[in-house]
Structure formats: C-alpha cells, structure tokens
Design a protein around this motif. Structure first.
Motif, PDB file in Angstrom:
ATOM      1  N   SER A  60       0.807  -1.219   0.000  1.00 53.19           N
ATOM      2  CA  SER A  60       0.000   0.000   0.000  1.00 53.19           C
ATOM      3  C   SER A  60       0.842   1.271   0.000  1.00 53.19           C
ATOM      4  O   SER A  60       0.352   2.331  -0.350  1.00 53.19           O
ATOM      5  CB  SER A  60      -0.944   0.007   1.204  1.00 53.19           C
ATOM      6  OG  SER A  60      -0.198   0.031   2.395  1.00 53.19           O
ATOM      7  N   ARG A  61       2.080   1.190   0.362  1.00 57.45           N
ATOM      8  CA  ARG A  61       2.934   2.378   0.396  1.00 57.45           C
ATOM      9  C   ARG A  61       4.303   2.114  -0.240  1.00 57.45           C
ATOM     10  O   ARG A  61       5.264   2.816   0.034  1.00 57.45           O
ATOM     11  CB  ARG A  61       3.150   2.829   1.843  1.00 57.45           C
ATOM     12  CG  ARG A  61       1.904   3.221   2.573  1.00 57.45           C
ATOM     13  CD  ARG A  61       1.720   4.720   2.550  1.00 57.45           C
ATOM     14  NE  ARG A  61       0.691   5.189   3.453  1.00 57.45           N
ATOM     15  CZ  ARG A  61      -0.593   5.265   3.139  1.00 57.45           C
ATOM     16  NH1 ARG A  61      -1.011   4.825   1.982  1.00 57.45           N
ATOM     17  NH2 ARG A  61      -1.457   5.750   3.995  1.00 57.45           N
ATOM     18  N   ARG A  62       4.352   1.108  -1.103  1.00 59.56           N
ATOM     19  CA  ARG A  62       5.664   0.736  -1.641  1.00 59.56           C
ATOM     20  C   ARG A  62       5.522   0.109  -3.023  1.00 59.56           C
ATOM     21  O   ARG A  62       4.700  -0.765  -3.244  1.00 59.56           O
ATOM     22  CB  ARG A  62       6.314  -0.251  -0.683  1.00 59.56           C
ATOM     23  CG  ARG A  62       7.713  -0.626  -1.001  1.00 59.56           C
ATOM     24  CD  ARG A  62       8.272  -1.440   0.182  1.00 59.56           C
ATOM     25  NE  ARG A  62       9.515  -2.076  -0.133  1.00 59.56           N
ATOM     26  CZ  ARG A  62      10.708  -1.509   0.007  1.00 59.56           C
ATOM     27  NH1 ARG A  62      10.794  -0.285   0.454  1.00 59.56           N
ATOM     28  NH2 ARG A  62      11.796  -2.172  -0.277  1.00 59.56           N
ATOM     29  N   PHE A  63       6.348   0.589  -3.929  1.00 62.13           N
ATOM     30  CA  PHE A  63       6.471   0.000  -5.254  1.00 62.13           C
ATOM     31  C   PHE A  63       7.949   0.031  -5.599  1.00 62.13           C
ATOM     32  O   PHE A  63       8.548   1.105  -5.701  1.00 62.13           O
ATOM     33  CB  PHE A  63       5.654   0.791  -6.274  1.00 62.13           C
ATOM     34  CG  PHE A  63       5.908   0.375  -7.694  1.00 62.13           C
ATOM     35  CD1 PHE A  63       5.561  -0.899  -8.126  1.00 62.13           C
ATOM     36  CD2 PHE A  63       6.500   1.238  -8.595  1.00 62.13           C
ATOM     37  CE1 PHE A  63       5.798  -1.289  -9.434  1.00 62.13           C
ATOM     38  CE2 PHE A  63       6.737   0.853  -9.901  1.00 62.13           C
ATOM     39  CZ  PHE A  63       6.381  -0.411 -10.319  1.00 62.13           C
ATOM     40  N   VAL A  64       8.564  -1.158  -5.737  1.00 56.93           N
ATOM     41  CA  VAL A  64       9.997  -1.246  -5.997  1.00 56.93           C
ATOM     42  C   VAL A  64      10.242  -2.180  -7.172  1.00 56.93           C
ATOM     43  O   VAL A  64       9.742  -3.310  -7.204  1.00 56.93           O
ATOM     44  CB  VAL A  64      10.761  -1.779  -4.756  1.00 56.93           C
ATOM     45  CG1 VAL A  64      12.238  -1.920  -5.053  1.00 56.93           C
ATOM     46  CG2 VAL A  64      10.529  -0.868  -3.561  1.00 56.93           C
ATOM     47  N   VAL A  65      11.004  -1.697  -8.131  1.00 57.35           N
ATOM     48  CA  VAL A  65      11.447  -2.506  -9.262  1.00 57.35           C
ATOM     49  C   VAL A  65      12.886  -2.902  -8.970  1.00 57.35           C
ATOM     50  O   VAL A  65      13.741  -2.051  -8.727  1.00 57.35           O
ATOM     51  CB  VAL A  65      11.357  -1.695 -10.577  1.00 57.35           C
ATOM     52  CG1 VAL A  65      11.887  -2.509 -11.751  1.00 57.35           C
ATOM     53  CG2 VAL A  65       9.926  -1.231 -10.831  1.00 57.35           C
ATOM     54  N   HIS A  91      -0.343   5.856  -6.332  1.00 53.07           N
ATOM     55  CA  HIS A  91      -0.435   6.127  -4.898  1.00 53.07           C
ATOM     56  C   HIS A  91      -1.876   5.877  -4.452  1.00 53.07           C
ATOM     57  O   HIS A  91      -2.799   5.992  -5.259  1.00 53.07           O
ATOM     58  CB  HIS A  91      -0.071   7.580  -4.592  1.00 53.07           C
ATOM     59  CG  HIS A  91       1.391   7.852  -4.533  1.00 53.07           C
ATOM     60  ND1 HIS A  91       1.894   9.105  -4.297  1.00 53.07           N
ATOM     61  CD2 HIS A  91       2.481   7.056  -4.682  1.00 53.07           C
ATOM     62  CE1 HIS A  91       3.217   9.077  -4.290  1.00 53.07           C
ATOM     63  NE2 HIS A  91       3.600   7.836  -4.531  1.00 53.07           N
ATOM     64  N   PRO A  92      -2.068   5.576  -3.171  1.00 56.98           N
ATOM     65  CA  PRO A  92      -3.422   5.315  -2.678  1.00 56.98           C
ATOM     66  C   PRO A  92      -4.366   6.502  -2.834  1.00 56.98           C
ATOM     67  O   PRO A  92      -5.544   6.323  -3.142  1.00 56.98           O
ATOM     68  CB  PRO A  92      -3.227   4.997  -1.194  1.00 56.98           C
ATOM     69  CG  PRO A  92      -1.791   4.658  -1.033  1.00 56.98           C
ATOM     70  CD  PRO A  92      -1.062   5.367  -2.131  1.00 56.98           C
ATOM     71  N   ARG A  93      -3.854   7.723  -2.625  1.00 50.92           N
ATOM     72  CA  ARG A  93      -4.727   8.891  -2.676  1.00 50.92           C
ATOM     73  C   ARG A  93      -4.175   9.988  -3.577  1.00 50.92           C
ATOM     74  O   ARG A  93      -4.620  10.147  -4.692  1.00 50.92           O
ATOM     75  CB  ARG A  93      -4.998   9.409  -1.267  1.00 50.92           C
ATOM     76  CG  ARG A  93      -6.000   8.538  -0.496  1.00 50.92           C
ATOM     77  CD  ARG A  93      -6.151   8.929   0.958  1.00 50.92           C
ATOM     78  NE  ARG A  93      -5.031   8.524   1.810  1.00 50.92           N
ATOM     79  CZ  ARG A  93      -4.757   7.276   2.161  1.00 50.92           C
ATOM     80  NH1 ARG A  93      -5.490   6.288   1.725  1.00 50.92           N
ATOM     81  NH2 ARG A  93      -3.742   7.000   2.940  1.00 50.92           N
ATOM     82  N   ALA A 114       5.779  10.123 -13.153  1.00 55.39           N
ATOM     83  CA  ALA A 114       4.367  10.477 -13.009  1.00 55.39           C
ATOM     84  C   ALA A 114       3.745   9.636 -11.908  1.00 55.39           C
ATOM     85  O   ALA A 114       4.143   8.490 -11.693  1.00 55.39           O
ATOM     86  CB  ALA A 114       3.626  10.244 -14.320  1.00 55.39           C
ATOM     87  N   VAL A 115       2.774  10.222 -11.224  1.00 54.56           N
ATOM     88  CA  VAL A 115       2.073   9.523 -10.155  1.00 54.56           C
ATOM     89  C   VAL A 115       0.572   9.558 -10.445  1.00 54.56           C
ATOM     90  O   VAL A 115       0.002  10.625 -10.667  1.00 54.56           O
ATOM     91  CB  VAL A 115       2.357  10.151  -8.778  1.00 54.56           C
ATOM     92  CG1 VAL A 115       1.547   9.449  -7.690  1.00 54.56           C
ATOM     93  CG2 VAL A 115       3.848  10.085  -8.460  1.00 54.56           C
ATOM     94  N   ILE A 116      -0.021   8.371 -10.453  1.00 50.53           N
ATOM     95  CA  ILE A 116      -1.466   8.241 -10.637  1.00 50.53           C
ATOM     96  C   ILE A 116      -2.101   8.190  -9.247  1.00 50.53           C
ATOM     97  O   ILE A 116      -1.764   7.314  -8.450  1.00 50.53           O
ATOM     98  CB  ILE A 116      -1.816   6.956 -11.409  1.00 50.53           C
ATOM     99  CG1 ILE A 116      -1.140   6.944 -12.777  1.00 50.53           C
ATOM    100  CG2 ILE A 116      -3.329   6.809 -11.544  1.00 50.53           C
ATOM    101  CD1 ILE A 116      -1.323   5.645 -13.549  1.00 50.53           C
ATOM    102  N   PRO A 117      -3.024   9.105  -8.954  1.00 49.63           N
ATOM    103  CA  PRO A 117      -3.662   9.102  -7.635  1.00 49.63           C
ATOM    104  C   PRO A 117      -4.815   8.097  -7.563  1.00 49.63           C
ATOM    105  O   PRO A 117      -5.258   7.570  -8.585  1.00 49.63           O
ATOM    106  CB  PRO A 117      -4.195  10.527  -7.514  1.00 49.63           C
ATOM    107  CG  PRO A 117      -4.532  10.905  -8.925  1.00 49.63           C
ATOM    108  CD  PRO A 117      -3.468  10.234  -9.767  1.00 49.63           C
ATOM    109  N   ASN A 118      -5.280   7.883  -6.339  1.00 44.37           N
ATOM    110  CA  ASN A 118      -6.497   7.097  -6.092  1.00 44.37           C
ATOM    111  C   ASN A 118      -6.457   5.745  -6.786  1.00 44.37           C
ATOM    112  O   ASN A 118      -7.309   5.430  -7.612  1.00 44.37           O
ATOM    113  CB  ASN A 118      -7.729   7.902  -6.516  1.00 44.37           C
ATOM    114  CG  ASN A 118      -9.007   7.314  -5.976  1.00 44.37           C
ATOM    115  OD1 ASN A 118      -9.009   6.588  -4.993  1.00 44.37           O
ATOM    116  ND2 ASN A 118     -10.106   7.607  -6.652  1.00 44.37           N
ATOM    117  N   TYR A 119      -5.463   4.925  -6.430  1.00 43.10           N
ATOM    118  CA  TYR A 119      -5.198   3.717  -7.202  1.00 43.10           C
ATOM    119  C   TYR A 119      -6.326   2.695  -7.259  1.00 43.10           C
ATOM    120  O   TYR A 119      -6.361   1.875  -8.162  1.00 43.10           O
ATOM    121  CB  TYR A 119      -3.891   3.069  -6.812  1.00 43.10           C
ATOM    122  CG  TYR A 119      -3.668   2.563  -5.403  1.00 43.10           C
ATOM    123  CD1 TYR A 119      -4.677   2.111  -4.572  1.00 43.10           C
ATOM    124  CD2 TYR A 119      -2.371   2.512  -4.916  1.00 43.10           C
ATOM    125  CE1 TYR A 119      -4.417   1.629  -3.299  1.00 43.10           C
ATOM    126  CE2 TYR A 119      -2.096   2.031  -3.650  1.00 43.10           C
ATOM    127  CZ  TYR A 119      -3.124   1.587  -2.848  1.00 43.10           C
ATOM    128  OH  TYR A 119      -2.854   1.105  -1.598  1.00 43.10           O
TER     129      TYR A 119
END
Length: 166
Positions: A60-65, A91-93, A114-119
C-alpha cells in the motif's frame, strides 16, 4: 537528440493498460507502475512497459522494481534502439512525489516521473496525474501531449525474468 525540455507524446489509448493494472493492484491495496519508452531522439512513446511479478515489490505504500527487472527492460530497450523516458507509479490517494520517490527514482536529466492518484479508482486522464521531470531536482513538468492519429504504442510486461511482448 532529445533535449530534457521536450514533452512526451502519447498515442491515444497508450496508457489504458497502465490504468487497468493500477486499478487491479489498487483494489488489492497495492501500488504498481510502468515505464514509457520512445525511439532514440524522438518524443513519441512507442512502448508501454507494465511491471510483471518477479523482482517487483508492491504494497500500500511501496512499489519497488529490482535491479534485475530494470536490467531486463533496459537490455530490451538497448537491443531495439529504444530509450526509457518515464516511469509511472500509483499512490493510494494523492499524486505527489514522496521523499522516497524523490530519492530512489531514476535521477537522469530529462527523465519523467508520473504519479497516478487514487489507485483503487484511478483517473484515466493523464492531466489528473502528477508529472515531474528531473533537472538536478524534481520539477513539475507539462502533461504529455495525447494525440489521435499517432502510431499505437506496443504494450509489454517486464520483470526480473524478462520482457514479454504482446
């Protein structure tokens, strides 16, 4: 050569697979992402590389490649004369660059994040996302131009085991 100030150009529908993956993982309360590739010295996105499973961490708070997954994608790009130009993640929100994003994203001049909100229910319109370019530090940048009539982008899935073309 593309200058760091040039805007990316997206074919209509190129980001649909990214939005679908974000929603799928977001409903499971996990961040995810993709990378955008262009031909060298061209701003048009030709490949959308969605992350697979092996060597990809999501929560929920982490994305790692992992380094191995990046290696597979960058090798694929090099062999086909592509350039990895941008990373998108969710991101969650809100759409913002966290301290972790700022420190651990690829810090290459001209690279876009880029960050997509409200996943769990992501907006499909990239104008609703946050867009930054690295120029010694992360700076807000223009939303890529989305254009009808451009050649469609290919979608691939990559992870530490390789790149699968569809």
């Amino acid at each position: 050569m593309i200058t760091s100030q040039e805007m990316l150009i997206l074919p209509t529908g190129a980001l649909d697979p990214v939005v679908a993956a974000v929603e799928e993982h977001g409903l499971a309360d996990r961040e995810t992402g993709a990378l955008l590739l262009t031909k060298r010295s061209a701003p048009g996105v030709t490949v959308v590389a969605v992350t697979g499973q092996v060597g990809i961490e999501r929560s929920s708070r982490r994305f790692v490649v992992s380094a191995a997954a990046y290696d597979r994608l960058f090798t694929y790009a090099e062999q086909r004369s592509y350039q990895v130009r941008a990373m998108i993640h969710s991101h969650p929100r809100e759409a913002f660059l966290s301290q972790t994003d700022r420190m651990y994203s690829l810090q290459v001049p001209g690279f876009v994040s880029a960050v997509i909100p409200n996943y769990a229910s992501p907006p499909a319109d990239p104008a609703s996302w946050g867009w930054w370019r690295f120029e010694g530090d992360w700076q807000l940048c223009p939303v890529p131009f989305v254009g009808a009539g451009l050649p469609s982008a290919r979608t691939v899935v990559f992870d530490a085991e390789g790149v699968d073309e569809y």
